[in-house]
Design a protein around this motif. Structure first.
Motif, PDB file in Angstrom:
ATOM      1  N   PHE A  89       8.813  12.761  14.728  1.00 48.46           N
ATOM      2  CA  PHE A  89       9.828  12.430  15.594  1.00 48.46           C
ATOM      3  C   PHE A  89      10.445  11.162  15.491  1.00 48.46           C
ATOM      4  O   PHE A  89       9.544   9.941  15.409  1.00 48.46           O
ATOM      5  CB  PHE A  89       9.576  12.459  17.101  1.00 48.46           C
ATOM      6  CG  PHE A  89      10.792  12.541  17.976  1.00 48.46           C
ATOM      7  CD1 PHE A  89      11.192  13.794  18.508  1.00 48.46           C
ATOM      8  CD2 PHE A  89      11.407  11.273  18.599  1.00 48.46           C
ATOM      9  CE1 PHE A  89      12.276  13.705  19.615  1.00 48.46           C
ATOM     10  CE2 PHE A  89      12.153  11.351  19.400  1.00 48.46           C
ATOM     11  CZ  PHE A  89      12.718  12.443  19.970  1.00 48.46           C
ATOM     12  N   GLU A  90      11.849  10.804  15.043  1.00 48.56           N
ATOM     13  CA  GLU A  90      12.350   9.494  14.663  1.00 48.56           C
ATOM     14  C   GLU A  90      12.429   8.943  15.971  1.00 48.56           C
ATOM     15  O   GLU A  90      13.210   9.385  16.841  1.00 48.56           O
ATOM     16  CB  GLU A  90      13.506   9.643  13.859  1.00 48.56           C
ATOM     17  CG  GLU A  90      13.102  10.295  12.565  1.00 48.56           C
ATOM     18  CD  GLU A  90      13.308   9.172  11.357  1.00 48.56           C
ATOM     19  OE1 GLU A  90      12.991   7.924  11.533  1.00 48.56           O
ATOM     20  OE2 GLU A  90      13.287   9.711  10.220  1.00 48.56           O
ATOM     21  N   LEU A  91      12.555   7.434  15.900  1.00 46.84           N
ATOM     22  CA  LEU A  91      13.075   6.588  16.917  1.00 46.84           C
ATOM     23  C   LEU A  91      13.647   5.595  16.088  1.00 46.84           C
ATOM     24  O   LEU A  91      12.882   4.626  15.489  1.00 46.84           O
ATOM     25  CB  LEU A  91      11.817   5.843  17.933  1.00 46.84           C
ATOM     26  CG  LEU A  91      11.183   6.654  19.041  1.00 46.84           C
ATOM     27  CD1 LEU A  91      10.383   5.700  19.781  1.00 46.84           C
ATOM     28  CD2 LEU A  91      12.420   7.132  19.969  1.00 46.84           C
ATOM     29  N   THR A 115       4.859  14.623  18.100  1.00 51.19           N
ATOM     30  CA  THR A 115       5.192  13.259  18.200  1.00 51.19           C
ATOM     31  C   THR A 115       5.650  12.487  16.884  1.00 51.19           C
ATOM     32  O   THR A 115       6.200  11.670  16.641  1.00 51.19           O
ATOM     33  CB  THR A 115       4.530  12.405  19.368  1.00 51.19           C
ATOM     34  OG1 THR A 115       3.198  12.234  18.713  1.00 51.19           O
ATOM     35  CG2 THR A 115       4.726  12.757  20.490  1.00 51.19           C
ATOM     36  N   GLY A 117      15.306  12.923  16.266  1.00 52.92           N
ATOM     37  CA  GLY A 117      14.941  12.072  17.166  1.00 52.92           C
ATOM     38  C   GLY A 117      16.145  11.362  17.923  1.00 52.92           C
ATOM     39  O   GLY A 117      17.022  12.020  18.222  1.00 52.92           O
ATOM     40  N   LEU A 118      15.710  10.270  18.378  1.00 52.48           N
ATOM     41  CA  LEU A 118      16.522   9.498  19.374  1.00 52.48           C
ATOM     42  C   LEU A 118      16.899   8.249  18.694  1.00 52.48           C
ATOM     43  O   LEU A 118      16.133   7.461  18.095  1.00 52.48           O
ATOM     44  CB  LEU A 118      15.794   9.397  20.650  1.00 52.48           C
ATOM     45  CG  LEU A 118      15.291  10.542  21.206  1.00 52.48           C
ATOM     46  CD1 LEU A 118      14.579   9.902  22.717  1.00 52.48           C
ATOM     47  CD2 LEU A 118      16.485  11.373  21.780  1.00 52.48           C
ATOM     48  N   CYS A 177       9.874  15.422  23.308  1.00 50.52           N
ATOM     49  CA  CYS A 177       8.616  16.267  22.389  1.00 50.52           C
ATOM     50  C   CYS A 177       8.014  17.284  23.331  1.00 50.52           C
ATOM     51  O   CYS A 177       7.690  18.480  22.801  1.00 50.52           O
ATOM     52  CB  CYS A 177       7.807  15.100  21.962  1.00 50.52           C
ATOM     53  SG  CYS A 177       8.316  14.189  20.681  1.00 50.52           S
ATOM     54  N   CYS A 229      11.646   8.561  26.709  1.00 51.23           N
ATOM     55  CA  CYS A 229      12.696   9.672  26.408  1.00 51.23           C
ATOM     56  C   CYS A 229      12.118  10.728  25.253  1.00 51.23           C
ATOM     57  O   CYS A 229      12.108  11.924  25.524  1.00 51.23           O
ATOM     58  CB  CYS A 229      14.027   9.365  25.982  1.00 51.23           C
ATOM     59  SG  CYS A 229      15.196   8.553  27.238  1.00 51.23           S
ATOM     60  N   LYS A 230      11.403   9.880  24.447  1.00 53.17           N
ATOM     61  CA  LYS A 230      10.982  10.503  23.120  1.00 53.17           C
ATOM     62  C   LYS A 230       9.740  11.578  23.722  1.00 53.17           C
ATOM     63  O   LYS A 230       9.690  12.738  23.402  1.00 53.17           O
ATOM     64  CB  LYS A 230      10.154   9.641  22.114  1.00 53.17           C
ATOM     65  CG  LYS A 230       9.056  10.190  20.979  1.00 53.17           C
ATOM     66  CD  LYS A 230       8.682   9.063  20.332  1.00 53.17           C
ATOM     67  CE  LYS A 230       7.631   9.738  19.338  1.00 53.17           C
ATOM     68  NZ  LYS A 230       6.778   8.862  18.495  1.00 53.17           N
ATOM     69  N   VAL A 260      11.081   5.085  24.217  1.00 51.71           N
ATOM     70  CA  VAL A 260       9.700   5.690  23.898  1.00 51.71           C
ATOM     71  C   VAL A 260       9.604   6.979  25.213  1.00 51.71           C
ATOM     72  O   VAL A 260       9.102   7.914  24.858  1.00 51.71           O
ATOM     73  CB  VAL A 260       8.996   4.744  23.965  1.00 51.71           C
ATOM     74  CG1 VAL A 260       7.410   5.558  24.161  1.00 51.71           C
ATOM     75  CG2 VAL A 260       8.775   3.678  22.886  1.00 51.71           C
ATOM     76  N   CYS A 297      18.651  13.063  28.393  1.00 54.64           N
ATOM     77  CA  CYS A 297      18.134  13.181  26.996  1.00 54.64           C
ATOM     78  C   CYS A 297      17.560  14.508  26.571  1.00 54.64           C
ATOM     79  O   CYS A 297      17.813  14.747  25.295  1.00 54.64           O
ATOM     80  CB  CYS A 297      17.147  11.989  26.381  1.00 54.64           C
ATOM     81  SG  CYS A 297      15.810  11.835  27.259  1.00 54.64           S
TER      82      CYS A 297
END
Length: 241
Positions: free
Chosen positions: A201-203, A198, A164-165, A191, A186-187, A184, A146
């Motif tokens: 950042f979109e999830l 954070t 984001g992811l 980041c 991966c985020k 989460v 990722c």
């Protein structure tokens, strides 16, 4: 009288808002994308008339057909795997495409980047799709890659905005906390590697069957179809994406 789909949307917004508050965030921190796959534009229009603006589709052809039938301030999301040959027609036909949730390899990122440039569009928001369930039938990058794909989009595609992811989840379109935890994680990796705060950042995780748990675990974007519109209807075989 409130249309049934508008009442259903209102209930979803309330549930998502309460889940956001349980996670320590404001209700407004979560975006609900109303996914109208297989549903007539008239149903989407009822939501638009009730004040909703964010809609999603899974098939490029369906999005191209529906977008001109709703006002220009509609914010469209394309969700899932996008075929390379559909990129430029989609972007050309839907000037109010707000986000592509499903960049799953460098090739599609490059196609999107070139198409945005050649059409003279504003930069396009994209989410990198991660395969958190490990199912071969699912699109998405392996979690171990990722950071690599996110870095390519952010640094190598100047006409895209890496936002984001996203993940689809399990084969039955429900997810377990483990799927959400994988995204989460991966985020946090992305980041750290790219120096992204954070909170910016979109999830995108969570659908009709699991969106409250997804929001509790940090989702900022949930994609809701059947809970708003009712069961999907497939008169013919699955359309080409």
């Amino acid at each position: 009288m409130v249309a049934p789909v508008a009442a259903a949307l209102r209930a979803v917004l309330a549930r998502a808002g309460r889940a956001a508050e349980r996670s320590g965030r404001a209700a407004e921190a979560v975006r609900v994308v109303a996914v109208g796959k297989t549903k007539p534009v008239s149903m989407l229009r009822q939501l638009y008339d009730a004040g909703h603006r964010c809609f999603g589709e899974n098939y490029a052809q369906e999005l191209v057909a529906k977008a001109p039938q709703l006002p220009e301030d509609t914010r469209w999301h394309f969700i899932g795997h996008l075929q390379s040959n559909k990129v430029k027609p989609l972007l050309a036909a839907v000037p109010n495409l707000d986000m592509v949730e499903g960049v799953d390899n460098e090739k599609i990122a490059n196609h999107l980047d070139r198409a945005v440039s050649s059409l003279g569009r504003e930069p396009l928001k994209v989410l990198v799709q991660v395969n958190t369930s490990g199912e071969e039938s699912k699109s998405g990058i392996d979690p171990s890659r990722c950071v690599e794909l996110a870095k390519h989009v952010k640094l190598g595609c100047p006409h895209l905005i890496f936002s984001g992811l996203m993940t689809i989840g399990m084969k039955d379109y429900s997810s377990t906390p483990e799927n959400f935890k994988a995204l989460v994680n991966c985020k946090l990796e992305v980041c750290k590697a790219l120096g992204i705060p954070t909170e910016q950042f979109e999830l995108s995780m969570g659908m009709s069957g699991d969106f409250e748990k997804a929001v509790e675990m940090g989702s900022t974007n949930v994609r809701i179809g059947s809970t708003i519109f009712g069961p999907r209807e497939y008169p013919n075989k699955k359309q080409n994406q």
